[in-house]
Design a protein around this motif. Structure first.
Motif, PDB file in Angstrom:
ATOM      1  N   GLU A  14      22.220 -12.037  -6.840  1.00 14.84           N
ATOM      2  CA  GLU A  14      21.314 -11.114  -6.137  1.00 14.84           C
ATOM      3  C   GLU A  14      20.122 -11.865  -5.564  1.00 14.84           C
ATOM      4  O   GLU A  14      19.607 -12.800  -6.170  1.00 14.84           O
ATOM      5  CB  GLU A  14      20.816 -10.030  -7.102  1.00 14.84           C
ATOM      6  CG  GLU A  14      21.904  -9.057  -7.502  1.00 14.84           C
ATOM      7  CD  GLU A  14      21.385  -7.974  -8.427  1.00 14.84           C
ATOM      8  OE1 GLU A  14      20.255  -7.496  -8.207  1.00 14.84           O
ATOM      9  OE2 GLU A  14      22.115  -7.631  -9.364  1.00 14.84           O
ATOM     10  N   PHE A  16      16.192 -11.555  -3.370  1.00  9.94           N
ATOM     11  CA  PHE A  16      14.853 -11.028  -3.644  1.00  9.94           C
ATOM     12  C   PHE A  16      14.798  -9.512  -3.438  1.00  9.94           C
ATOM     13  O   PHE A  16      15.380  -8.998  -2.483  1.00  9.94           O
ATOM     14  CB  PHE A  16      13.824 -11.682  -2.715  1.00  9.94           C
ATOM     15  CG  PHE A  16      13.689 -13.157  -2.905  1.00  9.94           C
ATOM     16  CD1 PHE A  16      12.896 -13.682  -3.909  1.00  9.94           C
ATOM     17  CD2 PHE A  16      14.357 -14.042  -2.058  1.00  9.94           C
ATOM     18  CE1 PHE A  16      12.769 -15.054  -4.074  1.00  9.94           C
ATOM     19  CE2 PHE A  16      14.241 -15.411  -2.215  1.00  9.94           C
ATOM     20  CZ  PHE A  16      13.444 -15.921  -3.225  1.00  9.94           C
ATOM     21  N   THR A  57      15.683 -16.742  -6.780  1.00 14.08           N
ATOM     22  CA  THR A  57      16.537 -15.936  -7.662  1.00 14.08           C
ATOM     23  C   THR A  57      17.664 -16.754  -8.290  1.00 14.08           C
ATOM     24  O   THR A  57      18.576 -16.188  -8.885  1.00 14.08           O
ATOM     25  CB  THR A  57      17.095 -14.709  -6.919  1.00 14.08           C
ATOM     26  OG1 THR A  57      17.932 -15.140  -5.851  1.00 14.08           O
ATOM     27  CG2 THR A  57      15.967 -13.833  -6.385  1.00 14.08           C
ATOM     28  N   ALA A  81      10.844 -12.980  -8.987  1.00 14.31           N
ATOM     29  CA  ALA A  81      12.035 -13.757  -8.625  1.00 14.31           C
ATOM     30  C   ALA A  81      12.686 -14.346  -9.873  1.00 14.31           C
ATOM     31  O   ALA A  81      13.915 -14.343 -10.004  1.00 14.31           O
ATOM     32  CB  ALA A  81      11.672 -14.861  -7.640  1.00 14.31           C
ATOM     33  N   ILE A  84      14.798 -11.826 -11.719  1.00 13.83           N
ATOM     34  CA  ILE A  84      16.096 -11.661 -11.058  1.00 13.83           C
ATOM     35  C   ILE A  84      16.982 -12.869 -11.358  1.00 13.83           C
ATOM     36  O   ILE A  84      18.182 -12.725 -11.623  1.00 13.83           O
ATOM     37  CB  ILE A  84      15.916 -11.462  -9.537  1.00 13.83           C
ATOM     38  CG1 ILE A  84      15.140 -10.173  -9.257  1.00 13.83           C
ATOM     39  CG2 ILE A  84      17.276 -11.425  -8.833  1.00 13.83           C
ATOM     40  CD1 ILE A  84      14.680 -10.021  -7.810  1.00 13.83           C
ATOM     41  N   ALA A  85      16.403 -14.070 -11.334  1.00 15.13           N
ATOM     42  CA  ALA A  85      17.167 -15.293 -11.620  1.00 15.13           C
ATOM     43  C   ALA A  85      17.771 -15.231 -13.019  1.00 15.13           C
ATOM     44  O   ALA A  85      18.942 -15.582 -13.215  1.00 15.13           O
ATOM     45  CB  ALA A  85      16.266 -16.519 -11.470  1.00 15.13           C
ATOM     46  N   ASN A  88      20.618 -12.869 -12.976  1.00 15.93           N
ATOM     47  CA  ASN A  88      21.748 -13.497 -12.279  1.00 15.93           C
ATOM     48  C   ASN A  88      22.480 -14.480 -13.180  1.00 15.93           C
ATOM     49  O   ASN A  88      23.713 -14.498 -13.219  1.00 15.93           O
ATOM     50  CB  ASN A  88      21.267 -14.209 -11.009  1.00 15.93           C
ATOM     51  CG  ASN A  88      21.009 -13.270  -9.853  1.00 15.93           C
ATOM     52  OD1 ASN A  88      21.649 -12.233  -9.731  1.00 15.93           O
ATOM     53  ND2 ASN A  88      20.067 -13.631  -9.003  1.00 15.93           N
TER      54      ASN A  88
END
Length: 195
Positions: A14, A16, A57, A81, A84-85, A88
């Motif tokens: 995914e 930003f 990310t 970010a 999200i990283a 992920n």
């Protein structure tokens, strides 16, 4: 792992939620991430430790781990970010450490740095702290830059040397109001720099 398989896996990463124009947060497309990482893999540069500077990310960090890097750490200034990283990496079932810090404060040493630094579109010279940090913390750097950067990078890296570089395309998806097209394809250069 073949480059196309890596690209298909990285398409699941995914991007930003709300990218910052000031930070030049443009998600690295899966096709370009896979290309850069496969290039590094074929050079034998993803077997040891890898840093992803300005990881966003996490696409480059996650891809490096998928290709067998022993230890991977991503660094970014943006906590959103990094959240999200981390999601992920969990989704992709890889062990990557993501740290919040300014690029000039990155410490430690990695064999390889992979990065897609700011191109300096918002503030000229935004890529310089990334290059300095990469050269300070690693033996080999893989980095994406605007076309026409070769002379600048050659001078800026001092005693380090560009061992390989090539031109490719960066399909830039519309992320900000000032973007006119849904996808703008820009030419970029990928560099392999050795200390």
């Amino acid at each position: 792992m073949k480059q196309r398989k890596l690209e298909m896996l990285l398409e699941q990463v995914e991007g930003f939620d709300s990218p910052s124009a000031v930070l030049e947060q443009y998600a690295t497309p899966a096709v370009l991430a896979a290309e850069l990482l496969h290039f590094a893999y074929m050079q034998g540069d993803l077997e040891d430790t890898v840093f992803d500077l300005g990881c966003g990310t996490g696409i480059l960090a996650i891809g490096a781990k998928l290709l067998g890097a022993e230890k991977v750490t991503g660094f970014d200034l943006d906590n959103k970010a990094l959240q999200i990283a981390r999601k992920n990496a969990e989704k992709m079932d890889v062990d990557v450490e993501f740290l919040h810090c300014d690029i000039s404060e990155v410490e430690g040493h990695a064999h390889t740095v992979v990065m897609n630094p700011p191109f300096g579109a918002q503030a000229k010279g935004n890529d310089r702290p990334f290059l300095l940090s990469a050269l300070k913390t690693s033996d080999v750097v893989y980095s994406i830059h605007n076309c026409g950067s070769h002379d600048f990078i050659s001078k800026f890296i001092g005693d380090a040397r560009i061992s390989d570089w090539y031109t490719t395309v960066f399909p830039l998806k519309r992320a900000f109001k000032f973007h006119k097209k849904e996808v703008e394809t820009i030419n970029v250069e990928v560099y392999r720099i050795m200390r």
